[in-house]
Design a protein around this motif. Sequence first.
Motif, PDB file in Angstrom:
ATOM      1  N   ARG A 168       0.830  -1.196   0.000  1.00 26.32           N
ATOM      2  CA  ARG A 168       0.000   0.000   0.000  1.00 26.32           C
ATOM      3  C   ARG A 168       0.865   1.247   0.000  1.00 26.32           C
ATOM      4  O   ARG A 168       2.080   1.188   0.211  1.00 26.32           O
ATOM      5  CB  ARG A 168      -0.896   0.009   1.239  1.00 26.32           C
ATOM      6  CG  ARG A 168      -0.138   0.067   2.558  1.00 26.32           C
ATOM      7  CD  ARG A 168      -1.075   0.315   3.731  1.00 26.32           C
ATOM      8  NE  ARG A 168      -0.368   0.417   4.991  1.00 26.32           N
ATOM      9  CZ  ARG A 168      -0.310  -0.539   5.909  1.00 26.32           C
ATOM     10  NH1 ARG A 168      -0.937  -1.690   5.697  1.00 26.32           N
ATOM     11  NH2 ARG A 168       0.365  -0.358   7.033  1.00 26.32           N
ATOM     12  N   THR A 169       0.216   2.374  -0.241  1.00 28.45           N
ATOM     13  CA  THR A 169       0.864   3.661  -0.043  1.00 28.45           C
ATOM     14  C   THR A 169       0.940   3.907   1.455  1.00 28.45           C
ATOM     15  O   THR A 169      -0.032   3.659   2.180  1.00 28.45           O
ATOM     16  CB  THR A 169       0.068   4.794  -0.720  1.00 28.45           C
ATOM     17  OG1 THR A 169      -0.025   4.520  -2.123  1.00 28.45           O
ATOM     18  CG2 THR A 169       0.744   6.129  -0.503  1.00 28.45           C
ATOM     19  N   SER A 170       2.058   4.368   1.928  1.00 30.01           N
ATOM     20  CA  SER A 170       2.258   4.522   3.369  1.00 30.01           C
ATOM     21  C   SER A 170       1.235   5.460   3.995  1.00 30.01           C
ATOM     22  O   SER A 170       0.908   6.511   3.448  1.00 30.01           O
ATOM     23  CB  SER A 170       3.670   5.040   3.654  1.00 30.01           C
ATOM     24  OG  SER A 170       3.904   6.250   2.968  1.00 30.01           O
ATOM     25  N   ALA A 195       5.420  10.311   1.598  1.00 31.53           N
ATOM     26  CA  ALA A 195       4.665   9.080   1.389  1.00 31.53           C
ATOM     27  C   ALA A 195       5.304   8.250   0.284  1.00 31.53           C
ATOM     28  O   ALA A 195       5.878   8.786  -0.669  1.00 31.53           O
ATOM     29  CB  ALA A 195       3.214   9.401   1.031  1.00 31.53           C
ATOM     30  N   ASN A 230       5.580   3.694  -1.197  1.00 29.10           N
ATOM     31  CA  ASN A 230       5.003   2.361  -1.160  1.00 29.10           C
ATOM     32  C   ASN A 230       5.684   1.501  -0.099  1.00 29.10           C
ATOM     33  O   ASN A 230       6.916   1.499   0.007  1.00 29.10           O
ATOM     34  CB  ASN A 230       5.127   1.683  -2.529  1.00 29.10           C
ATOM     35  CG  ASN A 230       4.279   2.369  -3.583  1.00 29.10           C
ATOM     36  OD1 ASN A 230       3.201   2.881  -3.285  1.00 29.10           O
ATOM     37  ND2 ASN A 230       4.765   2.403  -4.809  1.00 29.10           N
TER      38      ASN A 230
END
Length: 247
Positions: A108-110, A123, A125
């Motif tokens: 996911r994206t952080s 931000a 991955n």
Amino acid sequence: MRANKAPTLHQQIINDIEGNILSGTWPPGHRIANEMDLAQHYSCSRMTVNKALSQLAKANLIERRKKSGSFVTQPQAQSAVLEIHDIKSEVQSLGLHYGYTRASRVERTSTTIDMKNLELPDAGNVIEVIGKHYAGPGVFCLEERLINLAVVPDARDEDFVDAAPGPWLTSHIPWTTAEHLIKSVGANSHYAEALGVNPGTACLVIERRTWSHNGPVTHVRLTYPGDRHALVARFTPSDPTGKSSGI
């Protein structure tokens, strides 16, 4: 918390040389520039360089040979900086059968929490892997791990079903810095169910972050039922006489 101030020249020299050694850029036997050249490169005194090289020699990362210079030794990657135990080896040292199961793996994206845990400036991955380590029939610990894909892109191709991510990371990414946070908590309903204990049971939590010279590598939270794990440290006083140490 880690200090945000810039490292001193002494520490910068250590960081640079250590990074070249642990990354494999400088293999065993590589000859390091002499003190005069290093002092000129870093615009510092030879005394500062000598102090940094002496510290690296003490950590067994380099060998200083009289009249010949300094050379890279066979690096003791982890133990030269901080010892990180393999959970499988810990369990087997108890004479118990080791097992591991992956509960989930999510890319996911952080999130904001991910960025805080990994100390990410922006931000990006990440992969979150949650799994359980077993000692015999019981759960030895719950592992909740974040992996920074910007630094470890190869992790995207790993499912971590048959083995936990820790040993894989150790073999693929030489780390240079680690930070431990150790605390005791009472198990809430989530952790009680995951660990097979009663709610409120005292648990030992170890949170660890590691960095390479390319940035944050991983953040892991290991939660142990309190009666199944202990930490042991042996140390000596900074004053050899012991007069300045508390007992």
